[in-house]
Design an enzyme around this catalytic site. Structure first.
Site: not given
Ligand SMILES: NC(=O)c1ccc[n+]([C@@H]2O[C@H](COP(=O)([O-])OP(=O)(O)OC[C@H]3O[C@@H](n4cnc5c(N)ncnc54)[C@H](O)[C@@H]3O)[C@@H](O)[C@H]2O)c1
Length: 280
Positions: A163, A176
């Site tokens: 990501s 995250y």
């Protein structure tokens, strides 16, 4: 589904975890269209069957296999089911993952703190731990279980999903971001570890795509964009969100036995330039 280009995966077997999700489903369909037999892994059969049916409708071969990426026994059983059916595994795409909503910090900075709002100090760290587990452990464990049967297979390769949070922490989602930084790090570790075994290990780092898992961060309930959504567009040199199908080209390149046979340990951003733009 239109592929950006075709690669030939005839006779190969691909496993896609999170195969009933948005990106996993697109990847499973793309691999099926290139001739791979696709095992669509997920927790709920009702979510996986539409992906299998789409692949079959395009003339491909696919099966739904129930599996939880956090449970070793479940993955062992899934592997056995796939090996019993098709006898081998060539590709593993680790798509299960995502941000855990209850682990989000509601402010960008502590100075935004307004008294009784939830904030970092009140966040339940068990939710952050779940987020780390899902994204990191949920990538390492399938790599361990399925990777073992990939040693020595033709065009053996693993694709992880990182990501933009891996390049630097994104506000509001420290768990995250940290988990995806660890996924990128693990990709490089595994690439080195498996290099002489014939297994290539690479990752794709998607930029920002409007999908249900991040919808609440990017849009108000009435569908209007949040302040964060505008900041994302302003921080993306191409000035827009990506379409999940924009990720297919990167997947096919990294899986391709011809196109990327000497490529391993790469984390490929597909992000309209977000990762390289510092805002000035
Ligand atoms: N959507 C984006 O903009 C974006 C951006 C960067 C990275 N990603 C990453 O891409 C991947 C796919 O995301 P998506 O947008 O398709 O989300 P999604 O929620 O549609 O897909 C994730 C899938 O993982 C499955 N899953 C969750 N926990 C699981 C478990 N324990 N065992 C098995 N399956 C489990 C979910 O059921 C779902 O099918 C994730 O790793 C996500 O972090 C997404």
């Amino acid at each position: 589904m239109q592929l950006p280009f075709q690669i030939d995966l005839t006779g190969q077997v691909a496993v896609v975890t999170g195969g009933s999700g948005v990106i996993g489903g697109i990847f499973a369909r793309a691999l099926g269209k290139c001739g791979a037999k696709v095992a669509v892994l997920g927790r709920k059969v009702e979510n996986g069957i539409p992906v299998v049916k789409d692949i079959e409708a395009e003339g491909g071969e696919a099966v739904f296999v129930a599996a939880n990426v956090l449970e070793k026994e479940s993955l062992e059983a899934a592997k056995q089911e796939i090996l019993d059916k098709w006898g081998k595994i060539n590709s593993l795409v680790n798509c299960a993952g995502g941000a855990v909503k209850s682990a989000q910090i509601p402010q960008d900075q502590f100075s935004d703190f307004t008294g009784d709002m939830l904030n970092f100090f009140t966040t339940d760290m068990e939710n952050v731990k779940r987020e780390l587990d899902l994204n990191l452990y949920g990538t390492m464990l399938p790599t361990q279980i399925f990777g073992e049967s990939m040693v020595g297979q033709e065009n053996a390769n693993i694709i992880n999903i990182s990501s933009m949070g891996a390049y630097g922490p994104l506000t509001r989602i420290p768990g995250y971001s940290g988990a995806k930084a660890a996924v990128s790090n693990f990709t490089e570790w595994a690439a080195t570890y498996f290099a002489k075994s014939g297994i290539r290990v690479n990752a794709i780092a998607p930029g920002f795509f409007q999908t249900p898992q991040n919808y609440a961060l990017h849009f108000h309930e009435d569908g209007t964009p949040t302040h964060r959504s505008q900041k994302i567009i302003d921080s993306t040199p191409m000035g827009k969100y990506g379409d999940p199908e924009d990720l297919i080209g990167a997947l096919l390149f990294l899986v391709s036995p011809k196109g990327s046979s000497f490529v391993t340990g790469v984390v490929l951003p597909v992000d309209g330039g977000f990762h390289c733009y510092l805002g000035v």
